[in-house]
Motif scaffolding. Structure first.
Motif, PDB file in Angstrom:
ATOM      1  N   ALA B  70     -10.242  51.646  38.409  1.00 37.57           N
ATOM      2  CA  ALA B  70     -11.293  51.545  37.387  1.00 37.57           C
ATOM      3  C   ALA B  70     -10.814  50.639  36.272  1.00 37.57           C
ATOM      4  N   SER B  71     -10.881  49.364  36.538  1.00 37.81           N
ATOM      5  CA  SER B  71     -10.340  48.386  35.601  1.00 37.81           C
ATOM      6  C   SER B  71     -11.111  47.086  35.718  1.00 37.81           C
ATOM      7  N   SER B  72     -11.145  46.359  34.613  1.00 39.81           N
ATOM      8  CA  SER B  72     -11.699  45.009  34.660  1.00 39.81           C
ATOM      9  C   SER B  72     -10.766  44.067  35.402  1.00 39.81           C
ATOM     10  N   PHE B 101      -7.397  53.364  34.845  1.00 41.36           N
ATOM     11  CA  PHE B 101      -6.546  52.177  34.819  1.00 41.36           C
ATOM     12  C   PHE B 101      -5.138  52.632  34.489  1.00 41.36           C
ATOM     13  N   VAL B 121     -16.625  47.791  33.244  1.00 42.17           N
ATOM     14  CA  VAL B 121     -15.553  48.420  34.025  1.00 42.17           C
ATOM     15  C   VAL B 121     -16.081  48.857  35.388  1.00 42.17           C
TER      16      VAL B 121
END
Lengths: 65, 285
Positions: B70-72, B101, B121
């Protein structure tokens, strides 16, 4: 929110000095990190107690590794 | 391919080396074992064979903690490759990761951090899930995480964000009920209401654990017995979810006698049965 925002969060979660500087001047530190206006606003509104407790929990996890 | 390949409710335990003897001696009371993948990703061939042997005795779930789904930021390919090799070797009934993240700007957080609950996200999570599914051959089951801080920059509450993330990724869910319980207590929402709002058809795996307190907050530390309220939440999940559930009790230290852990497995089975019975008799569902 950007990769830079996540990087900023990672730093204040694990680095006590960076966290102290941030809590002393949230908007200023966020601006100096080059974050976007919306991200700066979000950090100015941060859950300060939650941040301190999260940092304690993270430090304990890192110590236990 | 997604989810967990099981045909009935299973109740089991998280593998920890300290529990190895007890697990092998009590396989008749353990339906499934969940193994933290990172403990084996860089192991020797002999260690990996030991894990494969475990897989011949009992169904194994692999559980990742370091991908940072769960991260950009994109998940690193080398991490996916290592997970793919382990999945190929062990042939688990499924694999899971966290909606968290774990690093940023070259800094390893060393813990699962709740990301800002934003659409951006979620977009990054979708990209990461697609990359993982392509490399590993199956999408992860995604777990909700505990957080002591209300993630800064969030655009939505926890239940809404989980629903949106599951819909966008088309993944099944690992619902950690202790994480949900402590987040509800710490951040002022109702865990039962959240369970009613989550997409029941996507819940495939459930984690149970215990915790303590840190200042005014509840802490998910996996060092204590599963509290009553978590078993009550499990019964509600069993009432709502139409598919077989895989339930894992997590314990990460201060290990009690195995009879205590076995008692928790039995309580989980009773909670599942109670929920299933209610589901059977509930005409609303």
């Amino acid at each position: 929110m950007t990769i830079a925002f996540e990087a900023f969060l990672a730093r204040i979660y694990v680095d006590a000095d960076a966290r102290a500087r941030f809590l002393g001047d949230p908007g200023g530190e966020a601006a100096r990190a080059g974050l976007a206006p919306g991200e700066i606003t979000a950090l100015e509104r941060i859950d300060r107690e939650g941040l301190e407790l999260a940092a304690i929990s993270i430090a304990a996890k890192r110590k236990g590794r | 391919m997604r989810g967990v390949r099981v045909v009935r409710d299973l109740v089991g335990l998280g593998w920890r080396h300290e529990l190895a003897c007890d697990i092998f001696e009590n396989l008749d009371r353990i339906d499934v074992v969940e193994v933290v993948a990172e403990g084996w990703l860089s192991g020797s061939r002999r260690q990996q064979r030991a894990l494969e042997t475990l897989g011949t005795q009992v169904p194994v779930l692999l559980h990742g903690v370091s991908l940072g789904m769960a991260s950009s930021a994109p998940v690193e390919r080398r991490r996916l490759d290592r997970m793919a090799r382990l999945v190929e070797a062990v042939q688990p009934v499924g694999w899971s990761e966290h909606l968290a993240f774990v690093r940023g700007g070259g800094i390893e957080i060393g813990h699962l951090a709740a990301p800002p609950r934003t659409h951006e996200v979620i977009g990054g999570t979708v990209s990461n899930v697609l990359a993982a599914a392509k490399v590993i051959g199956q999408a992860p089951v995604l777990e909700n995480v505990a957080t002591l801080i209300d993630p800064p920059g969030s655009e939505m509450g926890e239940a809404d964000w989980l629903c949106a993330a599951l819909a966008a990724t088309d993944c099944d869910m690992l619902l950690d009920l202790h994480n949900l319980h402590v987040n509800a207590a710490n951040h002022g929402f109702d865990a039962r209401d959240a369970i009613w709002r989550l997409p029941a058809e996507r819940i495939a795996v459930v984690h149970l654990a215990g915790g303590s307190t840190l200042g005014p907050m509840l802490l998910d530390d996996h060092l204590h017995q599963v509290p009553d309220v978590v078993f009550e939440l499990l019964a509600l999940v069993a009432e709502r979810v139409p598919r077989p559930l895989t339930v894992i009790v997590e314990r990460d230290g201060v290990y009690p006698p195995f009879s205590v852990l076995a008692g928790e497995l039995d309580r989980a089975r009773r909670a599942l049965e109670a929920g299933r019975l209610r589901r059977h008799h509930d005409h609303r569902l």
